[in-house]
Scaffold this motif. Sequence first.
Motif, short mmCIF file in Angstrom:
data_model
loop_
_atom_site.label_atom_id
_atom_site.label_comp_id
_atom_site.label_asym_id
_atom_site.label_seq_id
_atom_site.Cartn_x
_atom_site.Cartn_y
_atom_site.Cartn_z
N GLU A 178 75.70 10.38 3.74
CA GLU A 178 76.62 11.06 2.83
C GLU A 178 75.84 11.98 1.89
OE1 GLU A 178 78.79 7.98 0.88
OE2 GLU A 178 79.84 7.40 2.72
N ARG A 179 74.74 11.51 1.35
CA ARG A 179 73.92 12.31 0.43
C ARG A 179 73.25 13.46 1.18
NH1 ARG A 179 73.41 14.94 -3.90
NH2 ARG A 179 71.33 15.02 -4.79
N TYR A 236 74.42 15.00 3.80
CA TYR A 236 75.48 15.99 4.03
C TYR A 236 75.78 16.76 2.74
CZ TYR A 236 79.95 18.12 5.10
OH TYR A 236 80.96 19.03 5.27
N ASP A 237 75.94 16.06 1.63
CA ASP A 237 76.27 16.72 0.35
C ASP A 237 75.21 17.73 -0.06
OD1 ASP A 237 78.62 15.26 0.17
OD2 ASP A 237 77.79 13.77 -1.22
N TYR A 267 79.84 15.92 9.17
CA TYR A 267 79.53 14.63 8.57
C TYR A 267 79.15 13.63 9.67
CZ TYR A 267 80.29 10.44 5.75
OH TYR A 267 80.14 9.25 5.10
N LYS A 285 75.58 11.47 10.41
CA LYS A 285 75.55 10.02 10.62
C LYS A 285 74.85 9.66 11.92
CE LYS A 285 78.51 5.96 10.66
NZ LYS A 285 79.87 5.44 10.49
#
Length: 177
Positions: free
Chosen positions: A25-26, A28-29, A43, A47
């Motif tokens: 998640e981080r 991707y952000d 996303y 993963k």
Amino acid sequence: MKNDQDRKKIQPIIRRYDFNEENYERFYDIADQSFRYGAPWTYKQYKETLGREDLVFFVAEVDGQLVGYIGGKLLLDEAEIYTIVVSKKFQKKKIARALLKRFKEECRIKGVEAIFLEVRKSNKKARTFYRKNHFDVISSRTGYYTEPGEDALVMKCRMRKKEENGKEADISDRDKL
């Protein structure tokens, strides 16, 4: 006038990413906020990619916070960088350089002789960064990028090996043998 945070030299911790961390998640952000056209992968792709133990990723952390990363694949005597990014807040603080340096160290340890990567043709900032770090354009790939469509430049860095006396030896003539 620059504030104290800008003047303070940032010393990131560069470490190998543990594929069990599930920190996609981080990742991707950071990419979504830092790249001109947003994250280059979905996303789901982050993963899946970060779960692959055949890839090598290094992360940069400042005060325990993930602020950048580099990743790619090492295969025999070649490597390919898939991604390198630093969050906007921490850009221009030599973090990308530290990440690339660590990736190159890993390549040296594993006997890699050349590192390859693709970069958007219009991304002058990245191209300049790579040239300063000994990458040369060797070819292009028409229509490699989508959203928006654009050609990629393929860049290559020939690794240098240490001689016995500690100086770097240029192995670039090996291709001509």
